[in-house]
Design a protein around this motif. Structure first.
Motif, PDB file in Angstrom:
ATOM      1  N   HIS A   1      -9.250   7.519  13.096  1.00  0.00           N
ATOM      2  CA  HIS A   1      -9.958   7.580  11.818  1.00  0.00           C
ATOM      3  C   HIS A   1      -9.571   8.783  10.964  1.00  0.00           C
ATOM      4  N   ASP A   2      -9.420   9.940  11.574  1.00  0.00           N
ATOM      5  CA  ASP A   2      -9.046  11.122  10.790  1.00  0.00           C
ATOM      6  C   ASP A   2      -7.664  10.958  10.176  1.00  0.00           C
ATOM      7  N   LYS A   3      -6.750  10.410  10.963  1.00  0.00           N
ATOM      8  CA  LYS A   3      -5.389  10.184  10.470  1.00  0.00           C
ATOM      9  C   LYS A   3      -5.401   9.151   9.342  1.00  0.00           C
ATOM     10  N   ARG A   4      -6.158   8.081   9.513  1.00  0.00           N
ATOM     11  CA  ARG A   4      -6.260   7.037   8.482  1.00  0.00           C
ATOM     12  C   ARG A   4      -6.854   7.617   7.200  1.00  0.00           C
ATOM     13  N   LYS A   5      -7.882   8.440   7.349  1.00  0.00           N
ATOM     14  CA  LYS A   5      -8.531   9.052   6.186  1.00  0.00           C
ATOM     15  C   LYS A   5      -7.540   9.925   5.419  1.00  0.00           C
ATOM     16  N   GLN A   6      -6.741  10.705   6.138  1.00  0.00           N
ATOM     17  CA  GLN A   6      -5.722  11.552   5.510  1.00  0.00           C
ATOM     18  C   GLN A   6      -4.698  10.709   4.758  1.00  0.00           C
ATOM     19  N   GLU A   7      -4.271   9.609   5.357  1.00  0.00           N
ATOM     20  CA  GLU A   7      -3.310   8.714   4.707  1.00  0.00           C
ATOM     21  C   GLU A   7      -3.894   8.131   3.429  1.00  0.00           C
ATOM     22  N   ILE A   8      -5.160   7.741   3.478  1.00  0.00           N
ATOM     23  CA  ILE A   8      -5.822   7.200   2.285  1.00  0.00           C
ATOM     24  C   ILE A   8      -5.850   8.249   1.179  1.00  0.00           C
ATOM     25  N   LEU A   9      -6.212   9.478   1.524  1.00  0.00           N
ATOM     26  CA  LEU A   9      -6.272  10.539   0.519  1.00  0.00           C
ATOM     27  C   LEU A   9      -4.902  10.796  -0.103  1.00  0.00           C
TER      28      LEU A   9
ATOM     29  N   THR B   1      -8.156  -3.435   3.213  1.00  0.00           N
ATOM     30  CA  THR B   1      -9.109  -4.153   2.354  1.00  0.00           C
ATOM     31  C   THR B   1     -10.100  -3.154   1.762  1.00  0.00           C
ATOM     32  N   ARG B   2     -10.788  -3.596   0.712  1.00  0.00           N
ATOM     33  CA  ARG B   2     -11.823  -2.748   0.117  1.00  0.00           C
ATOM     34  C   ARG B   2     -12.925  -2.461   1.135  1.00  0.00           C
ATOM     35  N   THR B   3     -13.235  -3.453   1.946  1.00  0.00           N
ATOM     36  CA  THR B   3     -14.268  -3.277   2.969  1.00  0.00           C
ATOM     37  C   THR B   3     -13.884  -2.160   3.933  1.00  0.00           C
ATOM     38  N   THR B   4     -12.631  -2.130   4.346  1.00  0.00           N
ATOM     39  CA  THR B   4     -12.153  -1.065   5.233  1.00  0.00           C
ATOM     40  C   THR B   4     -12.215   0.280   4.521  1.00  0.00           C
ATOM     41  N   LEU B   5     -11.869   0.296   3.250  1.00  0.00           N
ATOM     42  CA  LEU B   5     -11.915   1.541   2.479  1.00  0.00           C
ATOM     43  C   LEU B   5     -13.338   2.095   2.434  1.00  0.00           C
ATOM     44  N   TYR B   6     -14.333   1.203   2.338  1.00  0.00           N
ATOM     45  CA  TYR B   6     -15.728   1.639   2.325  1.00  0.00           C
ATOM     46  C   TYR B   6     -16.170   2.274   3.642  1.00  0.00           C
ATOM     47  N   ILE B   7     -15.457   2.011   4.704  1.00  0.00           N
ATOM     48  CA  ILE B   7     -15.760   2.665   5.982  1.00  0.00           C
ATOM     49  C   ILE B   7     -15.506   4.164   5.866  1.00  0.00           C
ATOM     50  N   TYR B   8     -14.505   4.526   5.070  1.00  0.00           N
ATOM     51  CA  TYR B   8     -14.085   5.915   4.965  1.00  0.00           C
ATOM     52  C   TYR B   8     -14.692   6.652   3.774  1.00  0.00           C
ATOM     53  N   PHE B   9     -14.925   5.935   2.683  1.00  0.00           N
ATOM     54  CA  PHE B   9     -15.394   6.571   1.452  1.00  0.00           C
ATOM     55  C   PHE B   9     -16.442   5.703   0.759  1.00  0.00           C
ATOM     56  N   LYS B  10     -17.442   6.384   0.142  1.00  0.00           N
ATOM     57  CA  LYS B  10     -18.510   5.663  -0.550  1.00  0.00           C
ATOM     58  C   LYS B  10     -18.054   5.110  -1.899  1.00  0.00           C
ATOM     59  N   ASN B  11     -17.183   5.881  -2.584  1.00  0.00           N
ATOM     60  CA  ASN B  11     -16.793   5.482  -3.939  1.00  0.00           C
ATOM     61  C   ASN B  11     -15.497   6.183  -4.352  1.00  0.00           C
TER      62      ASN B  11
END
Length: 197
Positions: free
Chosen positions: A7-15, A42-52
């Protein structure tokens, strides 16, 4: 077999990938869907990491500032350099990073203007984000004074002069679309020269 997600790695990639979306689209036109598409999720997956979108944008800016801070700490870590050389290298690193991220500063400026229109105290927001940079500049100036390299002066005023030049560089990049910052770099070097004994 279950897929293990870091999750931390995925979050960094998203940022990191979302920065490109904000740069290309601007803050207003960047959407959750566009960010999700760029990240291949997906947007649903993105919502797992960030609210908005706002949370993603602030996370992206924080990530960028963290990368800058790591670069600055690398410069400071080299104890073979005197305070003057370290300060010049720190300023060069900051301006170089500003040049590298010129489009992002335009997006950031527009974002700050929107916040200001809505009554948010943008000064305190920006100050919170750059407090470590202020601290680094002050620390190097104090080290230079203690080592007898810099004249004994008002450290706060000395640091404010340097920070004003950094702000000027960002303004020239974000608002004036200037790509040649050689005059700012020369001003920074002249300012450091004025600190010397």
């Amino acid at each position: 077999m279950a897929i293990i997600v870091e999750h931390d790695k995925r979050k960094q990639e998203i940022l990191q990938k979302s920065l490109d979306v904000f740069i290309e689209e601007g803050y207003e036109d960047a959407t959750f869907q566009k960010i999700a598409d760029r990240c291949g999720i997906t947007r649903t997956t993105l919502y797992i990491y960030f609210k908005n979108k706002h949370e993603i944008f602030l996370g992206s800016i924080k990530e960028l500032l963290s990368e800058l801070e790591v670069s600055l700490k690398e410069v400071i870590k080299d104890k073979t350099k005197n305070a003057e050389t370290t300060l010049r290298q720190i300023l060069e690193t900051i301006v170089s990073r500003c040049e590298e991220n010129s489009k992002l500063f335009s997006v950031l400026l527009n974002y700050l203007m929107q916040l200001k229109k809505s009554g948010v105290d943008t000064n305190s927001r920006v100050r919170r984000r750059v407090i470590r940079m202020h601290h680094i500049l002050v620390t190097i100036i104090i080290q230079g004074i203690r080592a007898g390299e810099f004249r004994d002066g008002n450290v706060k005023i000395m640091e404010e002069r340097l920070y004003a030049l950094i702000e000027s560089a960002i303004f020239r990049i974000a608002v004036l679309n200037q790509t040649d910052l050689s005059s700012i770099k020369a001003s920074m070097n002249q300012t450091v020269d004025s600190f010397l004994l």
